[in-house]
Motif scaffolding. Structure first.
Motif, PDB file in Angstrom:
ATOM      1  N   CYS A  60       0.817  -1.220   0.000  1.00 56.23           N
ATOM      2  CA  CYS A  60       0.000   0.000   0.000  1.00 56.23           C
ATOM      3  C   CYS A  60       0.846   1.264   0.000  1.00 56.23           C
ATOM      4  CB  CYS A  60      -0.929  -0.004   1.205  1.00 56.23           C
ATOM      5  SG  CYS A  60      -2.055  -1.404   1.201  1.00 56.23           S
ATOM      6  N   ASN A  63       0.306   4.016   2.683  1.00 54.68           N
ATOM      7  CA  ASN A  63      -0.945   4.774   2.722  1.00 54.68           C
ATOM      8  C   ASN A  63      -2.010   4.128   3.602  1.00 54.68           C
ATOM      9  OD1 ASN A  63      -0.173   6.918   1.013  1.00 54.68           O
ATOM     10  ND2 ASN A  63      -0.397   5.563  -0.738  1.00 54.68           N
ATOM     11  N   PHE A  93      -7.802   3.054   5.989  1.00 52.73           N
ATOM     12  CA  PHE A  93      -7.353   3.395   4.644  1.00 52.73           C
ATOM     13  C   PHE A  93      -8.404   4.239   3.970  1.00 52.73           C
ATOM     14  CE2 PHE A  93      -9.446  -0.675   4.687  1.00 52.73           C
ATOM     15  CZ  PHE A  93     -10.383  -0.561   3.677  1.00 52.73           C
TER      16      PHE A  93
END
Length: 108
Positions: A60, A63, A93
């Motif tokens: 990711c 993030n 997220f």
């Protein structure tokens, strides 16, 4: 709303189209950003937690926001019946693409 001389004289609220557009732009600019944070929560074995964190971070690109906490009680494995130490996690997220990545990693 901007007070005008018409309001103070008791005539009422009379705004021109330019003033309405300006006040709408100003109120939109001053309103807080609407963030739609999503989350996934679950339980993982304590031994697998460092690899899980690393995989989430790399997939990711940093993030996601991951919080973990150890479960004090020793749980029994549902398949073998052996005692297992586990941790609970929650991942925050934003966005659909991160949602699919996080869910795939958690299911694995």
């Amino acid at each position: 709303m901007i007070a005008t001389s018409a309001e103070s004289s008791g005539i009422g609220n009379v705004l021109s189209a330019d003033e309405e557009e300006l006040s709408a732009r100003f109120s939109d600019a001053m309103s807080p950003l609407k963030l739609q944070l999503r989350f996934v929560a679950g339980v993982i074995q304590r031994e697998r937690l460092p690899a899980f964190e690393r995989l989430l971070w790399r997939a990711c690109r940093g993030n996601v926001f991951l919080r973990t906490s150890e479960i004090d009680d020793v749980l029994n494995d549902t398949v073998t019946g052996e005692p297992v130490n586990k941790c609970v996690f929650i991942i925050f997220f934003q966005g659909e693409q991160l949602k699919t990545k996080v869910k795939k990693i958690c299911e694995g």
